[in-house]
Design a protein around this motif. Structure first.
Motif, mmCIF file in Angstrom:
data_model
loop_
_atom_site.group_PDB
_atom_site.id
_atom_site.type_symbol
_atom_site.label_atom_id
_atom_site.label_comp_id
_atom_site.label_asym_id
_atom_site.label_seq_id
_atom_site.Cartn_x
_atom_site.Cartn_y
_atom_site.Cartn_z
ATOM 1 N N UNK A 256 0.863 -1.187 0.000
ATOM 2 C CA UNK A 256 0.000 0.000 0.000
ATOM 3 C C UNK A 256 0.893 1.228 0.000
ATOM 4 N N UNK A 257 0.515 2.258 -0.756
ATOM 5 C CA UNK A 257 1.344 3.473 -0.720
ATOM 6 C C UNK A 257 0.604 4.596 -0.003
ATOM 7 N N UNK A 258 1.408 5.424 0.620
ATOM 8 C CA UNK A 258 0.876 6.581 1.364
ATOM 9 C C UNK A 258 1.480 7.867 0.834
ATOM 10 N N UNK A 259 0.608 8.834 0.528
ATOM 11 C CA UNK A 259 1.089 10.194 0.318
ATOM 12 C C UNK A 259 0.923 10.922 1.644
ATOM 13 N N UNK A 260 0.586 12.187 1.622
ATOM 14 C CA UNK A 260 0.412 12.955 2.857
ATOM 15 C C UNK A 260 -0.676 13.998 2.621
ATOM 16 N N UNK A 261 -1.293 14.449 3.701
ATOM 17 C CA UNK A 261 -2.229 15.574 3.559
ATOM 18 C C UNK A 261 -1.768 16.795 4.346
ATOM 19 N N UNK A 262 -0.651 16.616 5.065
ATOM 20 C CA UNK A 262 -0.047 17.764 5.754
ATOM 21 C C UNK A 262 1.452 17.716 5.471
ATOM 22 N N UNK A 263 1.996 18.824 5.005
ATOM 23 C CA UNK A 263 3.431 18.863 4.744
ATOM 24 C C UNK A 263 4.089 19.848 5.696
ATOM 25 N N UNK A 264 5.176 19.387 6.313
ATOM 26 C CA UNK A 264 5.900 20.295 7.205
ATOM 27 C C UNK A 264 6.513 21.431 6.397
ATOM 28 N N UNK A 265 6.776 21.155 5.136
ATOM 29 C CA UNK A 265 7.404 22.163 4.282
ATOM 30 C C UNK A 265 8.924 22.054 4.296
ATOM 31 N N UNK A 266 9.431 21.083 5.067
ATOM 32 C CA UNK A 266 10.894 20.976 5.180
ATOM 33 C C UNK A 266 11.541 20.358 3.933
ATOM 34 N N UNK A 272 13.448 26.207 6.492
ATOM 35 C CA UNK A 272 12.372 27.029 7.058
ATOM 36 C C UNK A 272 12.568 27.236 8.561
ATOM 37 N N UNK A 273 12.097 28.373 9.073
ATOM 38 C CA UNK A 273 12.203 28.596 10.528
ATOM 39 C C UNK A 273 11.359 27.574 11.303
ATOM 40 N N UNK A 274 11.802 27.281 12.519
ATOM 41 C CA UNK A 274 11.107 26.313 13.379
ATOM 42 C C UNK A 274 9.615 26.639 13.488
ATOM 43 N N UNK A 275 9.293 27.916 13.690
ATOM 44 C CA UNK A 275 7.903 28.328 13.889
ATOM 45 C C UNK A 275 7.043 27.969 12.676
ATOM 46 N N UNK A 276 7.623 28.135 11.480
ATOM 47 C CA UNK A 276 6.868 27.829 10.258
ATOM 48 C C UNK A 276 6.581 26.327 10.183
ATOM 49 N N UNK A 277 7.597 25.515 10.494
ATOM 50 C CA UNK A 277 7.401 24.055 10.457
ATOM 51 C C UNK A 277 6.315 23.651 11.452
ATOM 52 N N UNK A 278 6.392 24.215 12.663
ATOM 53 C CA UNK A 278 5.417 23.872 13.708
ATOM 54 C C UNK A 278 4.011 24.247 13.241
ATOM 55 N N UNK A 279 3.883 25.442 12.693
ATOM 56 C CA UNK A 279 2.588 25.920 12.209
ATOM 57 C C UNK A 279 2.082 25.029 11.073
ATOM 58 N N UNK A 280 2.948 24.733 10.108
ATOM 59 C CA UNK A 280 2.564 23.885 8.971
ATOM 60 C C UNK A 280 2.058 22.512 9.438
#
Ligand SMILES: [Zn+2]
Length: 343
Positions: A256-266, A272-280
């Motif tokens: 089975x393959x998995x994509x994602x529906x939330x990306x940290x953006x990293x 990216x700044x820590x705050x942006x990753x946390x928010x994402x």
């Protein structure tokens, strides 16, 4: 006559005295009876209150017992689900179950001080959580895998690692550690080279087989989950195959393959700044029943490691939300609809 009068008066006086005495006795008796009655009434009222109180307590206790019973059943199911991870952790099943039990025991111990009711609610929330969050970590193993594992262990979290085919003793140790710690091991191609991988179904199949075999040799795990490099919705220009065909190929291999529906953006080229990753990572969890969060295991993504504890803390603080490793039970999150295209 005068003597007779005196005698009558004396007799009458005695009679009156006697009558007064009787009246006094009667009054005293009535007062005492009244007192006794009121004492009895007060006592009866108190007894009634006690009975009502006890009845309420009994009702509450039986409710609690029922809730506890339901949770015990749920926990058993969870444990069984944890045991079913065996497809990922061949030979590690008992360890996985032990880890699950350890975590539950830890949870129970933490609850002891908070009163039965709080404890009951907490356990119920864990088991029937509305929001399931899966941390998925791509591109490892790397020089920071151990740091990631340490953080996950510190928070009692199980995640999913979609690894690439790195050899060398350090990489092998990391792969073994991922499995030993009870995380789910998934494939992310051996080469992570888009051009080679997506040149044809044959080259994709060759890469897949080689990686599956390698991971089995190192960890004893036969992986059956996959994440396409770039995701199933990738727009790789050099790609010569239809992603739906690769999805069908994986399906034919029981993967089975998995994509994602939330990306940290990293995954972006800039750090990216820590705050942006946390928010994402945390902003949209409440919108989904199943959140699959994409992040990367790479020394180049320096802020990911820093953001991870904050991300976990925020998710752990969310109501009705749990962090889990991907298992057979996990609802699929896929970017393309490959099954519909088949018809
Ligand atoms: Zn990748």
């Amino acid at each position: 006559m005068a003597e007779g009068n005196k005698q009558i008066t004396g007799k009458q006086k005695r009679r009156w005295r006697l009558r007064r005495c009787n009246v006094q006795m009667l009054v005293i008796t009535i007062v005492m009876l009244a007192l006794l009655s009121s004492i009895l009434i007060v006592r009866m009222q108190k007894l009634n209150e006690t009975i009502a109180h006890l009845t309420a307590q009994v009702e509450m206790l039986s409710r609690l017992v029922e809730e506890e019973r339901a949770q015990a059943a749920n926990l058993r199911e969870e444990l069984q689900a944890a045991g079913r991870q065996d497809s990922f952790t061949a030979g590690k099943e008992s360890e996985g179950q032990q880890a699950a039990q350890d975590q539950e025991t830890k949870g129970e111990v933490q609850q002891t001080g908070q009163g039965i009711k709080d404890g009951v609610q907490q356990t119920a929330a864990q088991v029937t959580a509305m929001h399931k969050v899966y941390l998925t970590i791509d591109d490892g193993p790397s020089s920071v895998t151990q740091d990631i594992l340490d953080i996950l262990k510190q928070y009692g979290i199980k995640a999913t690692f979609f690894v690439v085919g790195k050899d060398g003793e350090t990489a092998k140790e990391s792969l073994k550690q991922i499995v030993e710690d009870g995380h789910t091991l998934g494939m992310h191609s051996g080469t992570h080279n888009y051009t080679e991988l997506y040149a044809s179904i044959e080259s994709f199949a060759e890469d897949l087989e080689a990686q599956r075999k390698y991971l089995y040799e190192v960890t004893g795990v036969t992986c059956d989950i996959y994440r396409f490099p770039g995701g199933s919705s990738n727009t790789v220009k050099t790609r010569a195959v239809d992603m739906a065909d690769l999805a069908k190929y994986l399906d034919s291999q029981g993967i089975r393959f998995f994509d994602w529906n939330i990306s940290s953006g990293d995954g972006s080229s800039v750090v990216l700044p820590v705050e942006t990753l946390v928010e994402n990572c945390t902003a949209n969890i409440s919108k989904y029943e199943t959140s699959v969060i994409l992040m990367h295991d790479s020394p180049l993504k320096s802020t990911t490691l820093e953001a991870l504890p904050k991300i976990i803390e925020i998710i752990q603080g969310m109501e009705d939300t749990v962090i889990l490793p991907i298992t057979d039970e996990t609802e699929l999150v896929q970017h393309i609809k490959w099954q519909d295209e088949e018809q």
